[in-house]
Design a protein around this motif. Structure first.
Motif, PDB file in Angstrom:
ATOM      1  N   THR A   9      61.615  56.436   0.910  1.00 48.17           N
ATOM      2  CA  THR A   9      62.791  57.017   0.273  1.00 48.17           C
ATOM      3  C   THR A   9      62.725  56.866  -1.244  1.00 48.17           C
ATOM      4  OG1 THR A   9      64.146  56.619   2.223  1.00 48.17           O
ATOM      5  CG2 THR A   9      65.312  56.930   0.138  1.00 48.17           C
ATOM      6  N   ALA A  10      62.324  55.703  -1.717  1.00 49.55           N
ATOM      7  CA  ALA A  10      62.292  55.455  -3.162  1.00 49.55           C
ATOM      8  C   ALA A  10      61.187  56.235  -3.854  1.00 49.55           C
ATOM      9  CB  ALA A  10      62.118  53.958  -3.427  1.00 49.55           C
ATOM     10  N   THR A  11      60.067  56.453  -3.159  1.00 46.75           N
ATOM     11  CA  THR A  11      58.905  57.031  -3.835  1.00 46.75           C
ATOM     12  C   THR A  11      58.349  58.262  -3.141  1.00 46.75           C
ATOM     13  OG1 THR A  11      57.379  55.601  -2.626  1.00 46.75           O
ATOM     14  CG2 THR A  11      58.234  54.763  -4.709  1.00 46.75           C
ATOM     15  N   ALA A  18      65.264  59.967  -5.698  1.00 42.93           N
ATOM     16  CA  ALA A  18      65.042  59.476  -7.064  1.00 42.93           C
ATOM     17  C   ALA A  18      65.751  60.377  -8.076  1.00 42.93           C
ATOM     18  CB  ALA A  18      63.551  59.386  -7.372  1.00 42.93           C
ATOM     19  N   GLN A  60      62.083  56.412  -9.971  1.00 36.26           N
ATOM     20  CA  GLN A  60      61.561  55.896  -8.706  1.00 36.26           C
ATOM     21  C   GLN A  60      61.615  54.378  -8.666  1.00 36.26           C
ATOM     22  OE1 GLN A  60      57.785  57.999  -8.495  1.00 36.26           O
ATOM     23  NE2 GLN A  60      58.631  59.344  -6.939  1.00 36.26           N
ATOM     24  N   SER A  63      65.185  53.529  -8.176  1.00 31.52           N
ATOM     25  CA  SER A  63      65.527  53.815  -6.780  1.00 31.52           C
ATOM     26  C   SER A  63      65.136  52.657  -5.876  1.00 31.52           C
ATOM     27  CB  SER A  63      64.831  55.093  -6.303  1.00 31.52           C
ATOM     28  OG  SER A  63      65.289  56.204  -7.021  1.00 31.52           O
ATOM     29  N   ALA A  64      63.943  52.121  -6.080  1.00 32.99           N
ATOM     30  CA  ALA A  64      63.497  50.980  -5.286  1.00 32.99           C
ATOM     31  C   ALA A  64      64.406  49.776  -5.510  1.00 32.99           C
ATOM     32  CB  ALA A  64      62.056  50.633  -5.617  1.00 32.99           C
ATOM     33  N   ILE A  67      67.766  50.366  -3.731  1.00 29.64           N
ATOM     34  CA  ILE A  67      67.636  50.184  -2.280  1.00 29.64           C
ATOM     35  C   ILE A  67      67.497  48.709  -1.939  1.00 29.64           C
ATOM     36  CG2 ILE A  67      66.142  50.605  -0.292  1.00 29.64           C
ATOM     37  CD1 ILE A  67      65.479  53.366  -1.671  1.00 29.64           C
ATOM     38  N   SER A  68      66.662  47.990  -2.680  1.00 22.90           N
ATOM     39  CA  SER A  68      66.417  46.585  -2.349  1.00 22.90           C
ATOM     40  C   SER A  68      67.604  45.691  -2.667  1.00 22.90           C
ATOM     41  CB  SER A  68      65.167  46.078  -3.061  1.00 22.90           C
ATOM     42  OG  SER A  68      65.361  46.029  -4.461  1.00 22.90           O
TER      43      SER A  68
END
Length: 111
Positions: A9-11, A18, A60, A63-64, A67-68
């Protein structure tokens, strides 16, 4: 749960999530630019907002981080990995960005 679903999802080559994060980053950056100068870490927060507004941040990576750092977002992605985050409300992304803004600001200030 699979970290691979979160990474996808992030990348993903489909950069929709993103891109959404990037657009909401601009909104949060604008809010920070207009915040009370007495806000904790204001100078670092405003410097990071400038970096985002100039397009010098990597959506990106953010985004990671989003999410984390946010279990609600991670759970939504894990509930439907094929959606690549399309099922995550913009409000959740905005909340997560606001929540991690100080950490990212201070990390960039230390660099």
């Amino acid at each position: 749960m699979s970290a691979l679903d979160l990474i996808a999802t992030a990348t993903a080559s489909d950069e929709t999530f993103a891109g959404r994060v990037m657009m909401i980053m601009f909104k949060v950056a604008q809010n920070v630019a207009a915040e009370d100068p007495a806000t904790a870490n204001h100078s670092e927060r405003i410097a990071y907002a400038g970096l985002v507004i100039r397009g010098e941040e990597k959506p990106q990576l953010v985004s990671a981080h989003v999410i984390s750092a946010n279990a609600t977002i991670a759970a939504a992605i894990e509930s439907d990995p094929a959606a690549l985050g399309a099922n995550v409300p913009d409000g959740d992304i905005e909340f997560a960005l606001a929540s991690i803004w100080d950490a990212r600001s201070l990390a960039f200030a230390a660099a």
